[in-house]
Write a protein that holds these residues in place. Sequence first.
Motif, PDB file in Angstrom:
ATOM      1  N   LEU A  68      -6.538  12.984 -84.954  1.00 18.39           N
ATOM      2  CA  LEU A  68      -7.086  11.849 -84.205  1.00 18.39           C
ATOM      3  C   LEU A  68      -6.040  10.766 -83.984  1.00 18.39           C
ATOM      4  O   LEU A  68      -5.988  10.160 -82.910  1.00 18.39           O
ATOM      5  CB  LEU A  68      -8.288  11.266 -84.945  1.00 18.39           C
ATOM      6  CG  LEU A  68      -9.574  12.094 -84.900  1.00 18.39           C
ATOM      7  CD1 LEU A  68     -10.670  11.397 -85.695  1.00 18.39           C
ATOM      8  CD2 LEU A  68     -10.036  12.354 -83.470  1.00 18.39           C
ATOM      9  N   ASN A  83      -3.959  11.689 -81.164  1.00 16.38           N
ATOM     10  CA  ASN A  83      -4.667  11.826 -79.893  1.00 16.38           C
ATOM     11  C   ASN A  83      -5.631  10.653 -79.731  1.00 16.38           C
ATOM     12  O   ASN A  83      -6.844  10.796 -79.943  1.00 16.38           O
ATOM     13  CB  ASN A  83      -5.415  13.157 -79.851  1.00 16.38           C
ATOM     14  CG  ASN A  83      -4.497  14.363 -79.862  1.00 16.38           C
ATOM     15  OD1 ASN A  83      -4.062  14.841 -78.824  1.00 16.38           O
ATOM     16  ND2 ASN A  83      -4.202  14.861 -81.055  1.00 16.38           N
ATOM     17  N   GLU A  86      -7.048   9.132 -77.323  1.00 13.82           N
ATOM     18  CA  GLU A  86      -8.191   9.246 -76.418  1.00 13.82           C
ATOM     19  C   GLU A  86      -9.346  10.007 -77.071  1.00 13.82           C
ATOM     20  O   GLU A  86     -10.526   9.703 -76.857  1.00 13.82           O
ATOM     21  CB  GLU A  86      -7.776   9.914 -75.101  1.00 13.82           C
ATOM     22  CG  GLU A  86      -7.534  11.402 -75.149  1.00 13.82           C
ATOM     23  CD  GLU A  86      -6.277  11.829 -75.925  1.00 13.82           C
ATOM     24  OE1 GLU A  86      -6.153  13.023 -76.202  1.00 13.82           O
ATOM     25  OE2 GLU A  86      -5.434  10.959 -76.228  1.00 13.82           O
ATOM     26  N   GLN A  87      -9.003  10.987 -77.923  1.00  8.87           N
ATOM     27  CA  GLN A  87     -10.037  11.714 -78.659  1.00  8.87           C
ATOM     28  C   GLN A  87     -10.620  10.850 -79.772  1.00  8.87           C
ATOM     29  O   GLN A  87     -11.823  10.887 -80.042  1.00  8.87           O
ATOM     30  CB  GLN A  87      -9.457  13.008 -79.232  1.00  8.87           C
ATOM     31  CG  GLN A  87      -8.934  13.978 -78.189  1.00  8.87           C
ATOM     32  CD  GLN A  87     -10.023  14.449 -77.248  1.00  8.87           C
ATOM     33  OE1 GLN A  87     -11.081  14.914 -77.690  1.00  8.87           O
ATOM     34  NE2 GLN A  87      -9.777  14.338 -75.947  1.00  8.87           N
ATOM     35  N   ARG A  88      -9.771  10.065 -80.407  1.00  2.87           N
ATOM     36  CA  ARG A  88     -10.252   9.121 -81.414  1.00  2.87           C
ATOM     37  C   ARG A  88     -11.248   8.153 -80.795  1.00  2.87           C
ATOM     38  O   ARG A  88     -12.296   7.856 -81.390  1.00  2.87           O
ATOM     39  CB  ARG A  88      -9.069   8.371 -82.023  1.00  2.87           C
ATOM     40  CG  ARG A  88      -9.477   7.248 -82.965  1.00  2.87           C
ATOM     41  CD  ARG A  88      -8.254   6.518 -83.471  1.00  2.87           C
ATOM     42  NE  ARG A  88      -8.591   5.380 -84.303  1.00  2.87           N
ATOM     43  CZ  ARG A  88      -7.703   4.642 -84.961  1.00  2.87           C
ATOM     44  NH1 ARG A  88      -6.409   4.939 -84.861  1.00  2.87           N
ATOM     45  NH2 ARG A  88      -8.088   3.622 -85.696  1.00  2.87           N
ATOM     46  N   ALA A 104     -16.882  17.327 -83.646  1.00  6.78           N
ATOM     47  CA  ALA A 104     -15.460  17.043 -83.820  1.00  6.78           C
ATOM     48  C   ALA A 104     -14.930  17.728 -85.069  1.00  6.78           C
ATOM     49  O   ALA A 104     -13.797  18.228 -85.087  1.00  6.78           O
ATOM     50  CB  ALA A 104     -15.234  15.534 -83.901  1.00  6.78           C
ATOM     51  N   GLU A 132     -14.059  21.141 -84.321  1.00  7.31           N
ATOM     52  CA  GLU A 132     -12.795  21.189 -83.585  1.00  7.31           C
ATOM     53  C   GLU A 132     -11.604  20.953 -84.505  1.00  7.31           C
ATOM     54  O   GLU A 132     -10.563  21.602 -84.368  1.00  7.31           O
ATOM     55  CB  GLU A 132     -12.818  20.167 -82.443  1.00  7.31           C
ATOM     56  CG  GLU A 132     -11.500  20.053 -81.666  1.00  7.31           C
ATOM     57  CD  GLU A 132     -11.132  21.277 -80.833  1.00  7.31           C
ATOM     58  OE1 GLU A 132     -10.216  21.164 -79.997  1.00  7.31           O
ATOM     59  OE2 GLU A 132     -11.761  22.349 -81.017  1.00  7.31           O
ATOM     60  N   ASP A 146      -9.816  18.768 -78.518  1.00 13.64           N
ATOM     61  CA  ASP A 146     -10.908  18.337 -77.651  1.00 13.64           C
ATOM     62  C   ASP A 146     -12.172  18.239 -78.494  1.00 13.64           C
ATOM     63  O   ASP A 146     -12.806  19.252 -78.810  1.00 13.64           O
ATOM     64  CB  ASP A 146     -11.106  19.329 -76.507  1.00 13.64           C
ATOM     65  CG  ASP A 146     -12.239  18.931 -75.570  1.00 13.64           C
ATOM     66  OD1 ASP A 146     -12.867  17.871 -75.794  1.00 13.64           O
ATOM     67  OD2 ASP A 146     -12.509  19.687 -74.616  1.00 13.64           O
ATOM     68  N   VAL A 147     -12.550  17.016 -78.880  1.00  7.24           N
ATOM     69  CA  VAL A 147     -13.699  16.824 -79.780  1.00  7.24           C
ATOM     70  C   VAL A 147     -15.015  17.127 -79.084  1.00  7.24           C
ATOM     71  O   VAL A 147     -16.059  17.185 -79.761  1.00  7.24           O
ATOM     72  CB  VAL A 147     -13.711  15.402 -80.366  1.00  7.24           C
ATOM     73  CG1 VAL A 147     -12.466  15.143 -81.208  1.00  7.24           C
ATOM     74  CG2 VAL A 147     -13.857  14.349 -79.269  1.00  7.24           C
ATOM     75  N   THR A 148     -15.000  17.336 -77.781  1.00  8.55           N
ATOM     76  CA  THR A 148     -16.222  17.719 -77.083  1.00  8.55           C
ATOM     77  C   THR A 148     -16.301  19.229 -76.869  1.00  8.55           C
ATOM     78  O   THR A 148     -17.274  19.726 -76.292  1.00  8.55           O
ATOM     79  CB  THR A 148     -16.309  17.007 -75.714  1.00  8.55           C
ATOM     80  OG1 THR A 148     -15.258  17.486 -74.856  1.00  8.55           O
ATOM     81  CG2 THR A 148     -16.194  15.501 -75.873  1.00  8.55           C
TER      82      THR A 148
END
Length: 419
Positions: A273, A276, A278-280, A293, A296, A350-352
């Motif tokens: 995280l 990254n 933006e993922q955080r 998440a 992932e 990609d946490v989604t």
Amino acid sequence: MRQATDARQDPAGPSGDGVPVFQLMDPELVRDQYAFFARLREKSRVWWAELPDGSRWLVPTRYEDIRLAHLDPVLRQKPDPEDDPVSDEEGGIWRIYNEHPVVTDPPKHTRLRKLLSGAFTGRQTERMRPRVEATAAELLDRLAEEGADGSPVDLMEHYAWQLPLVLICELLGVPEDRRQVFHDWSRNARDFTGGATHEGREEIAYRIIDVIKELIAERRAHPTEDLLGQMVQARDAEEGRLSEIELTSTAFIVLLAGFETSVGLIGNGVHALLRNPEQRALVENDPSLMPGAVEEFLRFDPSLFLTNVRISGAPTTVAGVTIRKGQPVLLSLGAANRDPEQFPDADRLDVTRHAGGHLTFGYGIHHCLGAPLARMEGAIAIGRLLERFPRLRLAGDGDVPFIPNPISRTPLTLSVLLI
């Protein structure tokens, strides 16, 4: 990576099949397992890994081959049916280590796993949630004190190693005044710079066994309802259901394996995280994303990269290669999880993403019993950390060293700034 990029077709391999060969201790593999295996995967679906002693293990590189190998009943923990258990005096520490469900085959594995399964159900795990929350809060308070002056703190030392160890000791019933040896084990496991030796780890393992035997004796005298107490009752209530060495060995592996995966999940998840942002931001803005998440994080960077070894109990075929009885097969969970055929854009966090199907907890009959607990610990540990320290960031140049071996993918240290 000379051995992998310039791999040779080796007709002198164990099966004379011309499968390419790489060196298991190649420095490039230690430095970056993912890049190394990506290059292997591009060249061949299967390789021979050559060990320093010249022996070779078969290594599939693709998700589907690795998944199917976990299901092949011919690929066993041991090539032949197991003998009856002997006393630990006959086999020493390694005999004790080889009598728990992680490294046994049916029917013994089935019997041992059934004994433990009740302690790791979703319901039992949920009962631990308040204690996980409270322990995380206590450790975060201490972490805040460590970094109150704005100096860097090691998140691994003060948080990621501490939380799972406290919780697994409580689950098994190890009192606080007996836990120092387990802290010693965790420190030794991280020291690959010359301070730790095989003998040092073995010495600590013997000390752990001594503590476990003391606790078993105490529970015989004064029964308890913790996991170890339940195991002792099962051993004594039905003769032959659990031998003494199986009882000791199973308690040993629950303690050690029960926290190391969670340590890596917390450390690798936070590291991912912080790398990254933006993922955080996604998980901070929508905490409901955290369970997905965690899946992932487990897929993207599992704490054990090369871990599952199987031995062929009879001739069989793995990834299109016929192998003889007794041939070791090394299954890389990390390589499977980064196969782009299974997970598109696999090298991107990609946490989604729907990351279900990752092999971090193994597959088949040896799937990790403690997976529900590890998932809960990871979600709480990472979620509460981000809530408590919204300005959390990597310290210095952001370089994070990992434990330097091809097996593990756990940060050696994770230096962060809290404020």
